[in-house]
Design an enzyme around this catalytic site. Structure first.
Site, PDB file in Angstrom:
ATOM      1  N   CYS A  29      -1.549  -1.058 -17.512  1.00 42.13           N
ATOM      2  CA  CYS A  29      -0.263  -0.824 -16.727  1.00 42.13           C
ATOM      3  C   CYS A  29       0.675  -1.695 -16.980  1.00 42.13           C
ATOM      4  O   CYS A  29       1.909  -1.343 -16.974  1.00 42.13           O
ATOM      5  CB  CYS A  29      -0.805  -0.698 -15.123  1.00 42.13           C
ATOM      6  SG  CYS A  29      -1.792   0.739 -14.794  1.00 42.13           S
ATOM      7  N   GLY A  79       0.656  -1.189  -0.052  1.00 43.69           N
ATOM      8  CA  GLY A  79       0.026  -0.090  -0.001  1.00 43.69           C
ATOM      9  C   GLY A  79       0.875   1.174  -0.095  1.00 43.69           C
ATOM     10  O   GLY A  79       0.694   2.154   0.795  1.00 43.69           O
ATOM     11  N   LEU A  80       1.653   1.174  -0.865  1.00 45.61           N
ATOM     12  CA  LEU A  80       2.707   2.546  -0.742  1.00 45.61           C
ATOM     13  C   LEU A  80       2.471   3.474  -1.719  1.00 45.61           C
ATOM     14  O   LEU A  80       3.145   4.626  -1.809  1.00 45.61           O
ATOM     15  CB  LEU A  80       4.093   2.013  -1.364  1.00 45.61           C
ATOM     16  CG  LEU A  80       4.707   0.781  -0.540  1.00 45.61           C
ATOM     17  CD1 LEU A  80       6.117   0.330  -1.140  1.00 45.61           C
ATOM     18  CD2 LEU A  80       5.137   1.383   0.962  1.00 45.61           C
ATOM     19  N   ASN A 128       4.962   2.604 -17.148  1.00 45.03           N
ATOM     20  CA  ASN A 128       5.577   3.613 -16.439  1.00 45.03           C
ATOM     21  C   ASN A 128       6.837   3.827 -16.657  1.00 45.03           C
ATOM     22  O   ASN A 128       7.875   4.402 -16.082  1.00 45.03           O
ATOM     23  CB  ASN A 128       5.364   3.739 -14.988  1.00 45.03           C
ATOM     24  CG  ASN A 128       3.740   3.778 -14.356  1.00 45.03           C
ATOM     25  OD1 ASN A 128       3.508   2.809 -13.897  1.00 45.03           O
ATOM     26  ND2 ASN A 128       3.165   4.769 -15.203  1.00 45.03           N
ATOM     27  N   HIS A 139      -3.125   8.055 -12.513  1.00 45.59           N
ATOM     28  CA  HIS A 139      -2.504   8.315 -14.108  1.00 45.59           C
ATOM     29  C   HIS A 139      -3.703   8.497 -15.098  1.00 45.59           C
ATOM     30  O   HIS A 139      -4.708   8.013 -14.882  1.00 45.59           O
ATOM     31  CB  HIS A 139      -1.807   7.005 -14.319  1.00 45.59           C
ATOM     32  CG  HIS A 139      -0.554   6.607 -13.649  1.00 45.59           C
ATOM     33  ND1 HIS A 139      -0.097   5.723 -13.383  1.00 45.59           N
ATOM     34  CD2 HIS A 139       0.572   7.534 -13.157  1.00 45.59           C
ATOM     35  CE1 HIS A 139       1.051   5.474 -12.636  1.00 45.59           C
ATOM     36  NE2 HIS A 139       1.490   6.782 -12.588  1.00 45.59           N
ATOM     37  N   ALA A 157      -6.780   0.789  -5.127  1.00 50.02           N
ATOM     38  CA  ALA A 157      -6.606  -0.503  -4.863  1.00 50.02           C
ATOM     39  C   ALA A 157      -5.575  -0.772  -4.296  1.00 50.02           C
ATOM     40  O   ALA A 157      -5.632  -1.629  -3.392  1.00 50.02           O
ATOM     41  CB  ALA A 157      -6.610  -1.338  -6.375  1.00 50.02           C
ATOM     42  N   HIS A 176       9.038   4.296  -3.583  1.00 54.83           N
ATOM     43  CA  HIS A 176       9.131   3.085  -3.756  1.00 54.83           C
ATOM     44  C   HIS A 176       9.325   2.681  -5.372  1.00 54.83           C
ATOM     45  O   HIS A 176       9.710   1.890  -5.703  1.00 54.83           O
ATOM     46  CB  HIS A 176       7.837   2.155  -3.153  1.00 54.83           C
ATOM     47  CG  HIS A 176       6.702   2.253  -3.907  1.00 54.83           C
ATOM     48  ND1 HIS A 176       6.011   3.491  -4.099  1.00 54.83           N
ATOM     49  CD2 HIS A 176       6.066   1.579  -4.839  1.00 54.83           C
ATOM     50  CE1 HIS A 176       4.946   3.538  -4.697  1.00 54.83           C
ATOM     51  NE2 HIS A 176       4.927   2.123  -5.438  1.00 54.83           N
ATOM     52  N   GLU A 222       5.938  10.146 -14.881  1.00 58.67           N
ATOM     53  CA  GLU A 222       5.391   8.604 -14.782  1.00 58.67           C
ATOM     54  C   GLU A 222       5.203   7.857 -16.018  1.00 58.67           C
ATOM     55  O   GLU A 222       4.606   6.858 -16.284  1.00 58.67           O
ATOM     56  CB  GLU A 222       4.182   8.675 -14.095  1.00 58.67           C
ATOM     57  CG  GLU A 222       4.646   9.411 -12.658  1.00 58.67           C
ATOM     58  CD  GLU A 222       4.136   8.564 -11.573  1.00 58.67           C
ATOM     59  OE1 GLU A 222       3.589   7.610 -11.520  1.00 58.67           O
ATOM     60  OE2 GLU A 222       4.888   8.892 -10.372  1.00 58.67           O
ATOM     61  N   ASN A 262      -3.706   5.906  -5.374  1.00 59.85           N
ATOM     62  CA  ASN A 262      -4.021   4.425  -5.904  1.00 59.85           C
ATOM     63  C   ASN A 262      -4.884   3.707  -4.944  1.00 59.85           C
ATOM     64  O   ASN A 262      -4.743   3.039  -4.101  1.00 59.85           O
ATOM     65  CB  ASN A 262      -2.749   3.590  -6.197  1.00 59.85           C
ATOM     66  CG  ASN A 262      -3.090   2.467  -7.079  1.00 59.85           C
ATOM     67  OD1 ASN A 262      -4.061   1.844  -6.799  1.00 59.85           O
ATOM     68  ND2 ASN A 262      -1.901   1.995  -7.830  1.00 59.85           N
ATOM     69  N   ASP A 286      -4.061   6.932 -17.840  1.00 60.93           N
ATOM     70  CA  ASP A 286      -4.553   5.636 -18.527  1.00 60.93           C
ATOM     71  C   ASP A 286      -5.577   5.011 -17.661  1.00 60.93           C
ATOM     72  O   ASP A 286      -5.809   3.906 -18.023  1.00 60.93           O
ATOM     73  CB  ASP A 286      -3.339   5.074 -18.565  1.00 60.93           C
ATOM     74  CG  ASP A 286      -2.532   4.256 -17.640  1.00 60.93           C
ATOM     75  OD1 ASP A 286      -3.013   4.489 -16.553  1.00 60.93           O
ATOM     76  OD2 ASP A 286      -1.726   3.609 -17.709  1.00 60.93           O
TER      77      ASP A 286
END
Length: 421
Positions: free
Chosen positions: A347, A20-21, A101, A230, A27, A128, A162, A25, A232
């Site tokens: 992705c 979960g970094l 990315n 993002h 999800a 990360h 990104e 995002n 996308d």
């Protein structure tokens, strides 16, 4: 051989875990702390590549990076034993799997010197991911070493970049000159904006793009706030087709006028918010799909199975394909392990328009090669990783052995030697 689109998928690495970094995002945040299944994740990604080959598409791959990145921690005065949990998790991250990315790509027909340019993304906004670029750059330099390519280092901080996840290319055909669109953010509410307009402008200059055929478009603040970290996540394009949510862009009116002026044959397929909410679009990753041209004509949308599971999304798509539009097929794929970490089919891939003969063949995929990699994954990748496992020194040896088996199998050990790529 004429230029063609090649989808390079990131092979999901043996350290795939849910830490979960990534703020913004949804999800990734929702699944933080859960048990991840690296072996299943990698096999799902391989199955997607195999399915693309079966459609007649050209497929490439990138390799997982060396993790945990102990050298990165040491540069911060840390080590794996004593590091705070979030820093340890950042060193273990397998996020290079999301090849969208990896870089921004401008095909040869768009550039002043007639070469295909690739600029590695700096990914500086997320700790990360910020240490990925050097390993990615090395793979790009090997894969695209031919004279028909130019590979560039990252855009300098503080300008966040990104990669292709915020870049759109529209054209009459893959091998013809296109319009390149750099989508940037200004405000994401509680979430960080990851793509800066300055980065897009720098890349356009470095790649030698025609200013008259280059657009800089702001992403909707509502979209970012809803979890579209993002572009996308709310828009995807292929050749002359743009498929987007109604709320994807801050000023869609001016944007669409510019597109129709530059590419009169463009087809804009817009999904209305009253039919599919931003929340459903983000949850299902409807737009984080691969929109591809099929060899026998027409286009297909390669979607996560989550789109099938979201009634508003699947109903709207069903009505769309009944019409006479360019998107003729819906192809759901199971990439649930990637989805749970916040990355869908789009992705996982970087699109490169090039002659496959100019690419290092070790980075191109066929059925036999993917079958061989699947055997290695089944043998070496951990079945599962829980958060506490990142504190276990024995796991380091397991994941390093897994990656070594892969690079030996692909005859890349000499090129990717050392503790990082």
């Amino acid at each position: 051989m004429p230029l063609q689109e090649i989808n390079f998928d990131g092979l999901i690495g043996p350290t795939h875990n849910y830490a979960g970094l990534s703020p913004g995002n949804l999800a990734s945040a929702l699944n933080a702390g859960k048990i991840a299944f690296p072996r299943a994740a990698a096999l799902q990604g391989i199955a997607k590549m195999q399915a693309n080959l079966a459609l007649g598409l050209t497929q490439g791959l990138f390799l997982p990076q060396d993790r945990p990145d102990q050298e990165w921690l040491e540069q911060l005065g840390e080590n794996l034993t004593d590091a705070e949990p979030h820093m340890r998790a950042a060193a273990w991250s397998a996020s290079s799997m999301w090849a969208a990315n990896a870089a921004t790509v401008s095909p040869a027909p768009d550039t002043k010197d007639g070469k295909c340019h690739l600029t590695v993304a700096n990914l500086m906004t997320m700790p990360h991911r910020s240490h990925e670029w050097s390993g990615t750059l090395k793979q790009l330099q090997i894969a695209f070493a031919a004279a028909s390519f130019r590979v560039h280092g990252p855009i300098l901080p503080p300008f966040g970049d990104e990669g292709a996840a915020n870049h759109i290319r529209l054209c009459h055909g893959h091998g013809t000159a296109g319009i390149e669109i750099f989508v940037y953010g200004k405000n994401g509410g509680a979430y960080p904006v990851r793509q800066h307009i300055e980065a897009g402008k720098a890349i356009s200059r470095i790649h030698g793009l025609d200013p008259a055929r280059t657009l800089f478009v702001q992403q909707s603040e509502k979209a970012i706030a809803a979890g579209a970290f993002h572009n996308d996540v709310v828009a995807v394009a292929n050749e002359h087709v743009l498929f987007a949510h109604e709320l994807a862009f801050a000023d869609k009116g001016s944007f669409y006028v510019a597109l129709r002026t530059l590419l009169p044959q463009i087809e804009i397929i817009e999904v209305p918010a009253k039919a599919v909410s931003l929340a459903d679009a983000v949850k299902s990753y409807l737009f984080n799909a691969q929109l591809v041209s099929l060899p026998d004509g027409g286009m297909a949308l390669i979607l996560p199975t989550e789109a099938q599971d979201t009634p508003a999304v699947w109903n709207w798509l069903g009505e769309m394909v009944k019409g006479n539009g360019p998107i003729r097929r819906l192809i759901p794929v199971d990439v649930r392990q990637s989805m749970a970490n916040g990355g869908g089919p789009a992705c996982l891939r970087l699109r490169v328009v090039a002659d496959p003969a100019d690419i290092d063949p070790r980075f191109l995929a066929d059925r036999e090669k993917l079958d061989g990699i699947a055997i290695l994954v089944d043998r070496y990748w951990p079945e599962q990783i829980a958060p506490a496992d990142l504190e276990n020194p024995a796991l380091i040896a397991i994941v390093r052995q897994a990656r070594k088996a892969l690079i030996d199998h692909l005859d890349l050990a000499r090129d990717l030697s050392g503790t990082s790529d």
